[in-house]
Design a protein around this motif. Structure first.
Motif, PDB file in Angstrom:
ATOM      1  N   ILE A  59       1.950   3.983   4.459  1.00  0.00           N
ATOM      2  CA  ILE A  59       1.318   2.887   3.732  1.00  0.00           C
ATOM      3  C   ILE A  59      -0.058   3.366   3.305  1.00  0.00           C
ATOM      4  O   ILE A  59      -0.848   3.837   4.129  1.00  0.00           O
ATOM      5  CB  ILE A  59       1.182   1.635   4.607  1.00  0.00           C
ATOM      6  N   SER A  60      -0.343   3.287   2.020  1.00  0.00           N
ATOM      7  CA  SER A  60      -1.672   3.622   1.514  1.00  0.00           C
ATOM      8  C   SER A  60      -2.306   2.373   0.910  1.00  0.00           C
ATOM      9  O   SER A  60      -1.603   1.510   0.379  1.00  0.00           O
ATOM     10  CB  SER A  60      -1.595   4.738   0.472  1.00  0.00           C
ATOM     11  N   TYR A  61      -3.621   2.281   1.025  1.00  0.00           N
ATOM     12  CA  TYR A  61      -4.331   1.114   0.482  1.00  0.00           C
ATOM     13  C   TYR A  61      -5.590   1.581  -0.234  1.00  0.00           C
ATOM     14  O   TYR A  61      -6.238   2.555   0.158  1.00  0.00           O
ATOM     15  CB  TYR A  61      -4.655   0.107   1.587  1.00  0.00           C
ATOM     16  N   ASN A  62      -5.924   0.877  -1.308  1.00  0.00           N
ATOM     17  CA  ASN A  62      -7.030   1.278  -2.171  1.00  0.00           C
ATOM     18  C   ASN A  62      -7.824   0.029  -2.542  1.00  0.00           C
ATOM     19  O   ASN A  62      -7.302  -0.881  -3.190  1.00  0.00           O
ATOM     20  CB  ASN A  62      -6.483   1.968  -3.424  1.00  0.00           C
ATOM     21  N   PHE A  63      -9.089  -0.023  -2.132  1.00  0.00           N
ATOM     22  CA  PHE A  63      -9.901  -1.201  -2.411  1.00  0.00           C
ATOM     23  C   PHE A  63     -10.297  -1.293  -3.882  1.00  0.00           C
ATOM     24  O   PHE A  63     -10.598  -2.383  -4.369  1.00  0.00           O
ATOM     25  CB  PHE A  63     -11.140  -1.202  -1.523  1.00  0.00           C
ATOM     26  N   SER A  64     -10.325  -0.165  -4.586  1.00  0.00           N
ATOM     27  CA  SER A  64     -10.675  -0.192  -6.013  1.00  0.00           C
ATOM     28  C   SER A  64      -9.585  -0.880  -6.833  1.00  0.00           C
ATOM     29  O   SER A  64      -9.865  -1.672  -7.725  1.00  0.00           O
ATOM     30  CB  SER A  64     -10.908   1.232  -6.531  1.00  0.00           C
ATOM     31  N   THR A  65      -8.331  -0.569  -6.513  1.00  0.00           N
ATOM     32  CA  THR A  65      -7.209  -1.173  -7.240  1.00  0.00           C
ATOM     33  C   THR A  65      -6.745  -2.476  -6.585  1.00  0.00           C
ATOM     34  O   THR A  65      -6.070  -3.287  -7.228  1.00  0.00           O
ATOM     35  CB  THR A  65      -6.016  -0.210  -7.296  1.00  0.00           C
ATOM     36  N   GLY A  66      -7.087  -2.656  -5.319  1.00  0.00           N
ATOM     37  CA  GLY A  66      -6.618  -3.839  -4.601  1.00  0.00           C
ATOM     38  C   GLY A  66      -5.138  -3.805  -4.302  1.00  0.00           C
ATOM     39  O   GLY A  66      -4.510  -4.860  -4.111  1.00  0.00           O
ATOM     40  N   LYS A  67      -4.562  -2.609  -4.230  1.00  0.00           N
ATOM     41  CA  LYS A  67      -3.120  -2.471  -4.037  1.00  0.00           C
ATOM     42  C   LYS A  67      -2.794  -1.692  -2.757  1.00  0.00           C
ATOM     43  O   LYS A  67      -3.536  -0.797  -2.351  1.00  0.00           O
ATOM     44  CB  LYS A  67      -2.483  -1.757  -5.225  1.00  0.00           C
ATOM     45  N   MET A  68      -1.659  -2.049  -2.157  1.00  0.00           N
ATOM     46  CA  MET A  68      -1.082  -1.295  -1.053  1.00  0.00           C
ATOM     47  C   MET A  68       0.271  -0.769  -1.501  1.00  0.00           C
ATOM     48  O   MET A  68       1.049  -1.490  -2.120  1.00  0.00           O
ATOM     49  CB  MET A  68      -0.892  -2.176   0.176  1.00  0.00           C
ATOM     50  N   ILE A  69       0.539   0.504  -1.185  1.00  0.00           N
ATOM     51  CA  ILE A  69       1.805   1.133  -1.564  1.00  0.00           C
ATOM     52  C   ILE A  69       2.512   1.596  -0.300  1.00  0.00           C
ATOM     53  O   ILE A  69       1.951   2.360   0.487  1.00  0.00           O
ATOM     54  CB  ILE A  69       1.584   2.327  -2.504  1.00  0.00           C
ATOM     55  N   LYS A  70       3.735   1.127  -0.089  1.00  0.00           N
ATOM     56  CA  LYS A  70       4.528   1.566   1.052  1.00  0.00           C
ATOM     57  C   LYS A  70       5.653   2.458   0.552  1.00  0.00           C
ATOM     58  O   LYS A  70       6.408   2.072  -0.350  1.00  0.00           O
ATOM     59  CB  LYS A  70       5.130   0.379   1.807  1.00  0.00           C
ATOM     60  N   THR A  71       5.759   3.646   1.123  1.00  0.00           N
ATOM     61  CA  THR A  71       6.787   4.625   0.757  1.00  0.00           C
ATOM     62  C   THR A  71       7.678   4.887   1.959  1.00  0.00           C
ATOM     63  O   THR A  71       7.188   5.180   3.053  1.00  0.00           O
ATOM     64  CB  THR A  71       6.154   5.943   0.280  1.00  0.00           C
ATOM     65  N   THR A  72       8.977   4.774   1.768  1.00  0.00           N
ATOM     66  CA  THR A  72       9.938   5.068   2.831  1.00  0.00           C
ATOM     67  C   THR A  72      10.872   6.177   2.375  1.00  0.00           C
ATOM     68  O   THR A  72      11.116   6.349   1.176  1.00  0.00           O
ATOM     69  CB  THR A  72      10.774   3.822   3.174  1.00  0.00           C
ATOM     70  N   GLY A  73      11.402   6.923   3.336  1.00  0.00           N
ATOM     71  CA  GLY A  73      12.315   8.006   3.007  1.00  0.00           C
ATOM     72  C   GLY A  73      11.597   9.273   2.619  1.00  0.00           C
ATOM     73  O   GLY A  73      10.373   9.311   2.465  1.00  0.00           O
ATOM     74  N   GLU A  74      12.369  10.342   2.436  1.00  0.00           N
ATOM     75  CA  GLU A  74      11.826  11.658   2.132  1.00  0.00           C
ATOM     76  C   GLU A  74      12.465  12.210   0.855  1.00  0.00           C
ATOM     77  O   GLU A  74      13.630  11.926   0.550  1.00  0.00           O
ATOM     78  CB  GLU A  74      12.093  12.633   3.282  1.00  0.00           C
ATOM     79  N   GLY A  75      11.685  13.026   0.132  1.00  0.00           N
ATOM     80  CA  GLY A  75      12.209  13.734  -1.033  1.00  0.00           C
ATOM     81  C   GLY A  75      12.827  12.817  -2.072  1.00  0.00           C
ATOM     82  O   GLY A  75      12.252  11.793  -2.460  1.00  0.00           O
TER      83      GLY A  75
END
Length: 292
Positions: free
Chosen positions: A127-143
């Motif tokens: 899970i990555s979060y960015n205060f500039s964009t106000g968005k959280m991105i969750k990535t599951t799985g590989e490749g």
């Protein structure tokens, strides 16, 4: 003329004997934190237990460095500290399960601008979060099997370095739930740091932080242990007009250690267990807890 960050760090280390940062050096990194074209430095030394002391130095045009601030915060010894080419401080906790925090110097202090929780080595998600964009991105799985989803973050107050424990799990509630007012979010993160720093005597008593008035929060609880019956703890956190926080911690307990000193089958404690009480006062200022 622009002084490269590495050159600034070399200059700093060459004159570091004039700065009493003390302790065994854990990390030393350089970068242009305040964007004035002059190299700045961060020296991290080891304190008690897993405590690390962050000393931020700003480079001057005359080739010297001045101390901006020191912050004491507990971090594991596998923590990695670096500075990006844009002068952003990067703190990475853990090796197999990583919590990454990014801080940028702005508005006169170092503020959290984003980060991530990376569990790809064990659980295959991050899970990555960015205060500039106000968005959280969750990535599951590989490749090729990886998939991502994006959600909006709740609005958070500016989070300064040292004002919360560097643990994603401590931030997670506020990153996913924006219903609490900003002052309470800050107070609760300070409270979470108190727990992590082992400042609360008898950690088992801690309860949820509750707002009791303007700029006042409390927490209380009761527990039993092999040494004590009815350990009661109470903590008050109060924000002062100067922006610091006054912290008062009171506790009382019934000592049951005499149970282990039996000469006969009778209770050596007698009819009552010896009782005792304790009281502590702290100030939270510039990211540091100071006992008063």
């Amino acid at each position: 003329m622009f002084k490269h960050a590495l050159f600034g760090l070399v200059l700093f280390l060459a004159q570091s004997s004039s700065f009493a940062h003390g302790g065994e050096t854990f990390a030393a990194v350089g970068g242009d934190f305040n964007k004035d074209g002059i190299g700045d430095s961060l020296v991290v030394t080891k304190g008690a237990d897993i405590q690390k002391i962050f000393a931020f130095y700003f480079g001057q045009a005359n080739g010297k460095s001045t101390l901006f601030q020191k912050v004491k915060i507990s971090l594991e010894d596998d923590t990695k500290i670096s500075v990006t080419d844009k002068g952003v401080l990067r703190v990475q906790q853990g090796s197999s399960e990583e919590d990454v925090f990014l801080f940028r110097f702005q508005n006169g202090d170092f503020y959290l601008i984003g980060g991530k929780k990376d569990r790809h080595k064990n659980e295959h998600y991050d899970i990555s979060y960015n205060f500039s964009t106000g968005k959280m991105i969750k990535t599951t799985g590989e490749g090729k099997l990886a998939s991502s989803s994006t959600v909006s973050m709740p609005k958070l107050p500016p989070l300064r370095f040292g004002w919360f424990p560097l643990s994603y799990s401590r931030l997670e509630t506020f990153l996913e739930n924006g219903s609490v007012d900003d002052e309470t979010k800050i107070a609760d993160l300070i409270y979470q740091r108190m727990i992590c720093e082992d400042i609360l005597y008898g950690l088992h008593w801690r309860g949820d932080l509750q707002k009791k008035g303007k700029n006042i929060w409390v927490a209380e609880g009761v527990y039993e242990s092999p040494a004590n019956y009815n350990f009661y703890g109470f903590m008050e956190l109060k924000k002062q007009k100067d922006g610091t926080y006054r912290i008062k911690i009171d506790g009382s307990r019934e000592n049951r250690e005499c149970e282990h000193e039996l000469d006969t089958n009778e209770d050596a404690c007698g009819d009552e267990y010896p009782t005792s009480s304790s009281s502590e006062s702290w100030v939270f200022e510039k990211g540091n807890f100071i006992e008063r």
